[in-house]
Design a protein around this motif. Structure first.
Motif, PDB file in Angstrom:
ATOM      1  N   ALA A  57       0.840  -1.196   0.000  1.00 61.32           N
ATOM      2  CA  ALA A  57       0.000   0.000   0.000  1.00 61.32           C
ATOM      3  C   ALA A  57       0.872   1.240   0.000  1.00 61.32           C
ATOM      4  CB  ALA A  57      -0.928   0.002   1.219  1.00 61.32           C
ATOM      5  N   ASP A  58       0.460   2.233  -0.764  1.00 57.58           N
ATOM      6  CA  ASP A  58       1.131   3.530  -0.799  1.00 57.58           C
ATOM      7  C   ASP A  58       0.331   4.542   0.011  1.00 57.58           C
ATOM      8  OD1 ASP A  58       3.060   2.526  -2.574  1.00 57.58           O
ATOM      9  OD2 ASP A  58       1.745   2.910  -4.298  1.00 57.58           O
ATOM     10  N   LEU A  59       0.952   5.670   0.293  1.00 53.44           N
ATOM     11  CA  LEU A  59       0.266   6.719   1.039  1.00 53.44           C
ATOM     12  C   LEU A  59      -0.948   7.238   0.287  1.00 53.44           C
ATOM     13  CD1 LEU A  59       3.218   8.805   2.550  1.00 53.44           C
ATOM     14  CD2 LEU A  59       1.822   7.057   3.658  1.00 53.44           C
ATOM     15  N   ASP A  60      -0.939   7.097  -1.040  1.00 51.96           N
ATOM     16  CA  ASP A  60      -2.079   7.545  -1.831  1.00 51.96           C
ATOM     17  C   ASP A  60      -3.349   6.760  -1.505  1.00 51.96           C
ATOM     18  OD1 ASP A  60      -0.625   9.464  -3.084  1.00 51.96           O
ATOM     19  OD2 ASP A  60      -0.214   8.277  -4.881  1.00 51.96           O
ATOM     20  N   ALA A  61      -3.199   5.619  -0.828  1.00 49.79           N
ATOM     21  CA  ALA A  61      -4.371   4.818  -0.475  1.00 49.79           C
ATOM     22  C   ALA A  61      -5.177   5.443   0.654  1.00 49.79           C
ATOM     23  CB  ALA A  61      -3.942   3.405  -0.080  1.00 49.79           C
ATOM     24  N   ILE A  62      -4.590   6.408   1.366  1.00 47.42           N
ATOM     25  CA  ILE A  62      -5.314   7.080   2.453  1.00 47.42           C
ATOM     26  C   ILE A  62      -6.269   8.089   1.845  1.00 47.42           C
ATOM     27  CG2 ILE A  62      -5.105   8.502   4.523  1.00 47.42           C
ATOM     28  CD1 ILE A  62      -2.291   7.434   4.889  1.00 47.42           C
ATOM     29  N   PRO A  63      -7.560   7.974   2.114  1.00 51.29           N
ATOM     30  CA  PRO A  63      -8.528   8.917   1.526  1.00 51.29           C
ATOM     31  C   PRO A  63      -8.246  10.352   1.953  1.00 51.29           C
ATOM     32  CG  PRO A  63      -9.645   7.028   2.500  1.00 51.29           C
ATOM     33  CD  PRO A  63      -8.215   6.947   2.935  1.00 51.29           C
ATOM     34  N   GLN A  64      -8.352  11.254   1.000  1.00 52.32           N
ATOM     35  CA  GLN A  64      -8.195  12.679   1.269  1.00 52.32           C
ATOM     36  C   GLN A  64      -9.482  13.389   0.872  1.00 52.32           C
ATOM     37  OE1 GLN A  64      -5.483  13.948   2.721  1.00 52.32           O
ATOM     38  NE2 GLN A  64      -4.444  11.956   2.731  1.00 52.32           N
ATOM     39  N   PRO A  65      -9.876  14.421   1.594  1.00 50.30           N
ATOM     40  CA  PRO A  65     -11.095  15.147   1.221  1.00 50.30           C
ATOM     41  C   PRO A  65     -11.021  15.640  -0.218  1.00 50.30           C
ATOM     42  CG  PRO A  65     -10.298  15.856   3.370  1.00 50.30           C
ATOM     43  CD  PRO A  65      -9.231  14.982   2.793  1.00 50.30           C
ATOM     44  N   GLY A  66     -12.037  15.301  -1.019  1.00 50.51           N
ATOM     45  CA  GLY A  66     -12.105  15.772  -2.396  1.00 50.51           C
ATOM     46  C   GLY A  66     -11.145  15.090  -3.335  1.00 50.51           C
ATOM     47  N   LYS A  67     -10.549  13.956  -2.893  1.00 45.34           N
ATOM     48  CA  LYS A  67      -9.569  13.269  -3.727  1.00 45.34           C
ATOM     49  C   LYS A  67      -9.926  11.796  -3.808  1.00 45.34           C
ATOM     50  CE  LYS A  67      -4.594  12.208  -3.889  1.00 45.34           C
ATOM     51  NZ  LYS A  67      -3.297  12.380  -3.190  1.00 45.34           N
ATOM     52  N   ALA A  68      -9.866  11.243  -5.015  1.00 43.77           N
ATOM     53  CA  ALA A  68     -10.160   9.823  -5.180  1.00 43.77           C
ATOM     54  C   ALA A  68      -9.111   8.987  -4.469  1.00 43.77           C
ATOM     55  CB  ALA A  68     -10.192   9.458  -6.673  1.00 43.77           C
ATOM     56  N   THR A  69      -9.550   7.893  -3.896  1.00 37.16           N
ATOM     57  CA  THR A  69      -8.647   7.027  -3.148  1.00 37.16           C
ATOM     58  C   THR A  69      -7.958   6.041  -4.078  1.00 37.16           C
ATOM     59  OG1 THR A  69     -10.079   7.192  -1.228  1.00 37.16           O
ATOM     60  CG2 THR A  69      -8.504   5.392  -1.246  1.00 37.16           C
ATOM     61  N   ALA A  70      -6.650   5.941  -3.957  1.00 39.53           N
ATOM     62  CA  ALA A  70      -5.900   4.970  -4.747  1.00 39.53           C
ATOM     63  C   ALA A  70      -6.122   3.573  -4.197  1.00 39.53           C
ATOM     64  CB  ALA A  70      -4.407   5.321  -4.702  1.00 39.53           C
ATOM     65  N   PRO A  71      -5.904   2.538  -5.008  1.00 36.49           N
ATOM     66  CA  PRO A  71      -6.068   1.178  -4.489  1.00 36.49           C
ATOM     67  C   PRO A  71      -5.057   0.896  -3.392  1.00 36.49           C
ATOM     68  CG  PRO A  71      -5.003   1.170  -6.641  1.00 36.49           C
ATOM     69  CD  PRO A  71      -5.485   2.566  -6.411  1.00 36.49           C
ATOM     70  N   VAL A  72      -5.468   0.029  -2.452  1.00 40.35           N
ATOM     71  CA  VAL A  72      -4.574  -0.299  -1.340  1.00 40.35           C
ATOM     72  C   VAL A  72      -3.320  -0.995  -1.838  1.00 40.35           C
ATOM     73  CG1 VAL A  72      -4.369  -1.707   0.743  1.00 40.35           C
ATOM     74  CG2 VAL A  72      -6.437  -0.382   0.341  1.00 40.35           C
ATOM     75  N   VAL A  73      -3.451  -1.839  -2.847  1.00 36.29           N
ATOM     76  CA  VAL A  73      -2.287  -2.510  -3.422  1.00 36.29           C
ATOM     77  C   VAL A  73      -1.931  -1.815  -4.722  1.00 36.29           C
ATOM     78  CG1 VAL A  73      -1.352  -4.692  -4.245  1.00 36.29           C
ATOM     79  CG2 VAL A  73      -3.029  -4.678  -2.405  1.00 36.29           C
ATOM     80  N   SER A  74      -0.771  -1.201  -4.770  1.00 40.61           N
ATOM     81  CA  SER A  74      -0.360  -0.504  -5.985  1.00 40.61           C
ATOM     82  C   SER A  74       0.107  -1.510  -7.031  1.00 40.61           C
ATOM     83  CB  SER A  74       0.782   0.465  -5.661  1.00 40.61           C
ATOM     84  OG  SER A  74       1.946  -0.242  -5.303  1.00 40.61           O
ATOM     85  N   ALA A  75       0.038  -1.097  -8.282  1.00 37.53           N
ATOM     86  CA  ALA A  75       0.453  -1.993  -9.366  1.00 37.53           C
ATOM     87  C   ALA A  75       1.926  -2.344  -9.236  1.00 37.53           C
ATOM     88  CB  ALA A  75       0.174  -1.323 -10.717  1.00 37.53           C
ATOM     89  N   GLU A  76       2.733  -1.373  -8.790  1.00 36.56           N
ATOM     90  CA  GLU A  76       4.174  -1.602  -8.678  1.00 36.56           C
ATOM     91  C   GLU A  76       4.483  -2.661  -7.637  1.00 36.56           C
ATOM     92  OE1 GLU A  76       6.331   1.877  -7.723  1.00 36.56           O
ATOM     93  OE2 GLU A  76       8.263   0.859  -7.581  1.00 36.56           O
ATOM     94  N   THR A  77       3.873  -2.504  -6.451  1.00 38.10           N
ATOM     95  CA  THR A  77       4.178  -3.458  -5.388  1.00 38.10           C
ATOM     96  C   THR A  77       3.540  -4.807  -5.664  1.00 38.10           C
ATOM     97  OG1 THR A  77       2.295  -2.617  -4.139  1.00 38.10           O
ATOM     98  CG2 THR A  77       4.436  -1.675  -3.635  1.00 38.10           C
TER      99      THR A  77
END
Length: 742
Positions: free
Chosen positions: A699-719
Motif C-alpha cells: 500500500a502507498d500513502l495515496d491509499a489514504i482517503p483525502q477530502p475531495g480526492k479519489a482514493t488509490a487502491p490499497v495494493v499498488s500496481a508496482e508493489t
C-alpha cells in the motif's frame, strides 16, 4: 514541584463534561460491536465477546467497587457529570444490566448460531450421543470429581468463603428420608484449573465438528453422586465478584513489596459487589445467595449462558481453524542501514522508529539482549511495568548482572500483575540485579531502557529505547505502540536524569526536551495547547492531533475548549473514556473525537502540534488523565527526526483520521456513531488494514482517503508485481489481556 490534581481541577465547569462511567460503558459497547460485526471471522467475534466480559469484570472489581465504597462512606462530592456518587451508581447499575443483556443476546442469537454453522457446537446434556455421554462421564470421573468438595450449609458447616470470580454451583437440597422437611443449601466450588468447556471428541474427516459441553452442566449432571442421601431440588451456577482494590501504607521499598504480597491474599476475600447467576435459577437459591453476600437486588445479574463470558477465550485457542480467524499478519523486519548486526553504529547515525505490531518487536528485544552480552556495554537500566511470564528481557537483565551494572525499576502495583511482578523482582535480586520500586506514592509507568556503552572510538555513550507500550513481546503482537531507539545526547542525558529520579528521588528543575510527570508534564502540555491558541489568534497554522487511551483531566479539557474557541482545529483519537464534549456550539465547535476499536488494541500515545508551521510531535506513556499527569512517573518525548515526524503525521495519524471502517465519532451528547454499519464493506477505509498492507509493501500513502480526492487502491500496481518476501508468520494467539487498564 509536584502539582496536585485539586489544583488542576480548579477551573472545572461540570456542565462541560460527560460522565466517566457512562463513557466507559460506551467504550465496552464499542468492543461488543466487534463481536456483533458479521464481517469479522466468527472466532474473532467470540474473542471480542470474551474481552467485553473481562473488561467488565475488572471494571466491577475496581471502579464499581470504589463507587460503592464512596456511597457507603457517605461521600456526596459530585463527579465530572455533576452527579453525586449515589446517583452515579444508580445510572451505572442500570447501564450494566442493559449491557449484560446485550452480551447474552449477542451470544445466544448471533454467536452460537454462527458457531454451529461452522461446525462448532456447545451442546446440552440431552443433545449428547451415547458415546459423547460416556466421554463426558469418564472425563468427570477422571479430571473433575477428585477436585470437588461438596458442602451443605448447616450450623456445623457455615457458608464457605467463595473466592473472587470462582465458578460455583448452588443446590437446593432436601434429605430423602424427610420428603416434607426443610430444604438446605449446598455449595460447590469448581477449581480454576479446569477448563470451562469440555471437548467431547476430536474432529476428523468423518466428523469435522467441534462438540463441547459446559463444565457447569457436566458437574450438574453428577450432583446426585456427590450429595448422596439428598434430593437435588434445584441447582444453579453462580459467580461472585469482590472488591479488589488494594489498601496499604507505603513505607520503604522492602515493606512495600511485603505489603502488596499480603494484600494480594486479601484481594480474593474482599466484600462482594456483584452476583452473577444463571437466569433459570430457583428464586430461593437467588435469595439465599443474595442474603449471604449482603447484596441488593440491583447487584444480582442474570446470565443466560456461561456465567463467565471471559472464559469464551478458550475457544479461540482450542479450535485450530485458521479460516475462522483473521488472516495471519507478518510484521515488517528492521534492516540496519549500515553494518549488519551492529545496532549501536546504526543509532549513532540516525534515530529508529518502530510502529508495533506493524513493525516487528524483535529489534527492541534484541536491543536489550545485545546490551546484556556486549562487553562494551558497562551498565543497563530499565523500567518494567508489565511483561510476559517468560520474558526474554527478564532473562537478558538477569544475565547482564553477571558482568555489568544492571538496574531495574519494577512497578509492583501494576494492577492485576502484582504477583508476577513480585516474582520477577525477587528473581532479579537473587541474580544480582539492583531492583528498585520507584518513588513512594507514585506508580512507575514510563517505558525506558538505557544502555551505557564504551564505544570503539573510546567515547562513552548512552543508547536508549523510549516507548508508549509495555516491555511485553506477547502483547506487542496485538497492541499498537511506538518505539524510539536513539543515541541523541539531548534525550539520553535526560533519560539518565529520570532514572536518578526513580532510584534516588533526585529531582531537577528542567528535564527538557522530555516531559516528566508528575514534575513538568501537565504544565508543559497546557503551555503547548496555549501556544496553539496564540497561533490561531495570530492567523498562523494551529492544529492539535492527540491520540491516547483516555481523556479525563479537566484542566487539559478546558484548555482545549479555549483553543477551539480561538479557532484551533483539534482532532482527538481516543480509544476509551473521554469526558470532553465535542461539537458544542460556542464551546467546542472545532473539536472532533473519534474512537477506533478493531483487530489490534489501540495503545499508542501521540501528541502533534502545528506550532505555527514549525511542527512538533511527542510520543509517550501518558494519557491526559489525572493519574497519569499527577500520580505516576511518566515520560513523553519529542520526535526530532523530520523523516520520522513526517511518517507519524502522513502515514499513521493520517490513516487514523481517515478511518471509516472501525472509527466511531463522538457526538455532542457523548454518544458515539459508527460511520460504517458493520454489515458490509461499503468501500470503507480501515486504518489498521492499511497499516498492515503498508508494512507488507502493498500500500502507498495515496491509499489514504483525502477530502475531495479519489482514493488509490490499497495494493499498488508496482508493489503487486513484486514477489512477496517470505518471513516467519507471527503465530495466532488469543488476546487474553483485557483492554481496560492497558
Amino acid at each position: 514541584m509536584r502539582r496536585t490534581t485539586e489544583m488542576a481541577r480548579a477551573t472545572k465547569q461540570v456542565k462541560h463534561f460527560a460522565g466517566r462511567d457512562t463513557s466507559w460503558m460506551q467504550f465496552n459497547r464499542r468492543v461488543l460491536e466487534e463481536a456483533q460485526d458479521e464481517t469479522n471471522p466468527i472466532l474473532e467475534r467470540v474473542k471480542f465477546l470474551a474481552i467485553t466480559g473481562s473488561n467488565l469484570d475488572e471494571y466491577v472489581e475496581i471502579r464499581l467497587a470504589g463507587l460503592l465504597q464512596r456511597t457507603e462512606d457517605g461521600h456526596t462530592e459530585p463527579g465530572y457529570d455533576d452527579l453525586p456518587p449515589e446517583e452515579s451508581l444508580a445510572v451505572l447499575t442500570a447501564d450494566m444490566h442493559d449491557f449484560v443483556e446485550a452480551q447474552y443476546r449477542c451470544w445466544n442469537e448471533q454467536i452460537l448460531p454462527e458457531m454451529r454453522r461452522n461446525g462448532i457446537r456447545l451442546l446440552q446434556w440431552d443433545e449428547l450421543t451415547d458415546s459423547q455421554r460416556e466421554i463426558a462421564k469418564a472425563y468427570f470421573q477422571r479430571e473433575v470429581d477428585p477436585l470437588l468438595t461438596p458442602i451443605t450449609i448447616d450450623p456445623a458447616h457455615p457458608f464457605p468463603r467463595v473466592l473472587n470470580r470462582a465458578l460455583c454451583l448452588a443446590m437446593l437440597l432436601r434429605v430423602k428420608r424427610r420428603s416434607s422437611g426443610p430444604t438446605v443449601l449446598g455449595v460447590l466450588t469448581v477449581p480454576r484449573a479446569l477448563p470451562r468447556f469440555v471437548r467431547l471428541c476430536e474432529p476428523d474427516a468423518a466428523n469435522p465438528t467441534f462438540d463441547y459441553i459446559l463444565l457447569q452442566d457436566l458437574v450438574a449432571q453428577n450432583l446426585s453422586g456427590m450429595y448422596r442421601g439428598y434430593e437435588v431440588i434445584a441447582q444453579a451456577a453462580f459467580r461472585v465478584t469482590r472488591n479488589s482494590n488494594l489498601y496499604f501504607e507505603e513505607e520503604e521499598a522492602r515493606s512495600l513489596l511485603e505489603s502488596i504480597r499480603s494484600e494480594l491474599h486479601n484481594r480474593r476475600k474482599g466484600d462482594a459487589v456483584r452476583l452473577e447467576i444463571v437466569t433459570d435459577a430457583h428464586p430461593e437459591i437467588v435469595d439465599r445467595l443474595r442474603t449471604n453476600f449482603e447484596l441488593d437486588d440491583s447487584q444480582v445479574y442474570q446470565a443466560d449462558g456461561p456465567v463467565n463470558l471471559a472464559r469464551l477465550m478458550f475457544f479461540y485457542g482450542d479450535i485450530q481453524r485458521p479460516e475462522l480467524k483473521f488472516a495471519p499478519f507478518v510484521p515488517k523486519q528492521l534492516h540496519l542501514s549500515r553494518k549488519v548486526n551492529d545496532i549501536f553504529e546504526d543509532l549513532r547515525q540516525r534515530d529508529i522508529l518502530l510502529h508495533h505490531p506493524y513493525d516487528s518487536y524483535e529489534p527492541v528485544v534484541n536491543f536489550i539482549q545485545q546490551g546484556a552480552i556486549d562487553p562494551r556495554v558497562v551498565a543497563m537500566k530499565q523500567t518494567l511495568y508489565r511483561t510476559s511470564s517468560d520474558s526474554m528481557m527478564f532473562q537478558a537483565l538477569t544475565d547482564a548482572a553477571a558482568s555489568k551494572e544492571a538496574t531495574v525499576v519494577v512497578e509492583l502495583m501494576a494492577r492485576f500483575d502484582e504477583a508476577s511482578n513480585i516474582r520477577w523482582a525477587r528473581s532479579m535480586e537473587d541474580a544480582g540485579v539492583q531492583v528498585f520500586y520507584g518513588v513512594v506514592g507514585l506508580k512507575t509507568h514510563c517505558k525506558l531502557a538505557m544502555l551505557v556503552r564504551r564505544d570503539e572510538d573510546g567515547v562513552t555513550r548512552r543508547y536508549c529505547h523510549l516507548g508508549t507500550g509495555n516491555y511485553n513481546p506477547i502483547t506487542a503482537r496485538f497492541y499498537t505502540d511506538l518505539s524510539l531507539l536513539t543515541s541523541d545526547p539531548q534525550i539520553t542525558d535526560q533519560v539518565h536524569m529520570v532514572f536518578n529520579y526513580l532510584t534516588a528521588h533526585a529531582e531537577i528543575d528542567d528535564y527538557r526536551p522530555l516531559l516528566v510527570a508528575p514534575l513538568t508534564m501537565a504544565e508543559t502540555f497546557l503551555q503547548l495547547i496555549r501556544r496553539e491558541t496564540e497561533h490561531a489568534a495570530a492567523g498562523r497554522p494551529a492544529h492539535i492531533i492527540a491520540k491516547m487511551n483516555a481523556l479525563l483531566e479537566p484542566s487539559v479539557i478546558e484548555a482545549l475548549y479555549t483553543a477551539s474557541q480561538a479557532g484551533v482545529q483539534v482532532d482527538l483519537i481516543i480509544r476509551g473514556v473521554c469526558i470532553l464534549r465535542p461539537g458544542v456550539k460556542g464551546l467546542s465547535d472545532n473539536i472532533r473525537v473519534r474512537s477506533i476499536v478493531g483487530r489490534f488494541l489501540e495503545h499508542s500515545r501521540i501528541f502533534h502540534f502545528a506550532n505555527g508551521g514549525k511542527e512538533e510531535t511527542y510520543l509517550g506513556s501518558a494519557d491526559w488523565m489525572p493519574r497519569n499527569l499527577f500520580e505516576r512517573c511518566e515520560v513523553v518525548f519529542p520526535v526530532k527526526d523530520k523523516a520520522i515526524r513526517a511518517r507519524i503525521q502522513e502515514e499513521i495519524l493520517a490513516a487514523y483520521l481517515a478511518d471509516t471502517a472501525k472509527a466511531r465519532l463522538m457526538q455532542e451528547d457523548g454518544n458515539y456513531l459508527r460511520q460504517n454499519d458493520g454489515k458490509k464493506n461499503n468501500g470503507a477505509f480501515s486504518a489498521q488494514e492499511f497499516l498492515m498492507r503498508r508494512a507488507e509493501g502493498k500500500a502507498d500513502l495515496d491509499a489514504i482517503p483525502q477530502p475531495g480526492k479519489a482514493t488509490a487502491p490499497v495494493v499498488s500496481a508496482e508493489t503487486a508485481a513484486k514477489p512477496a518476501k517470505k518471513r516467519a508468520a507471527v503465530p495466532a494467539k488469543a488476546a487474553t489481556a483485557s483492554v481496560v487498564e492497558a
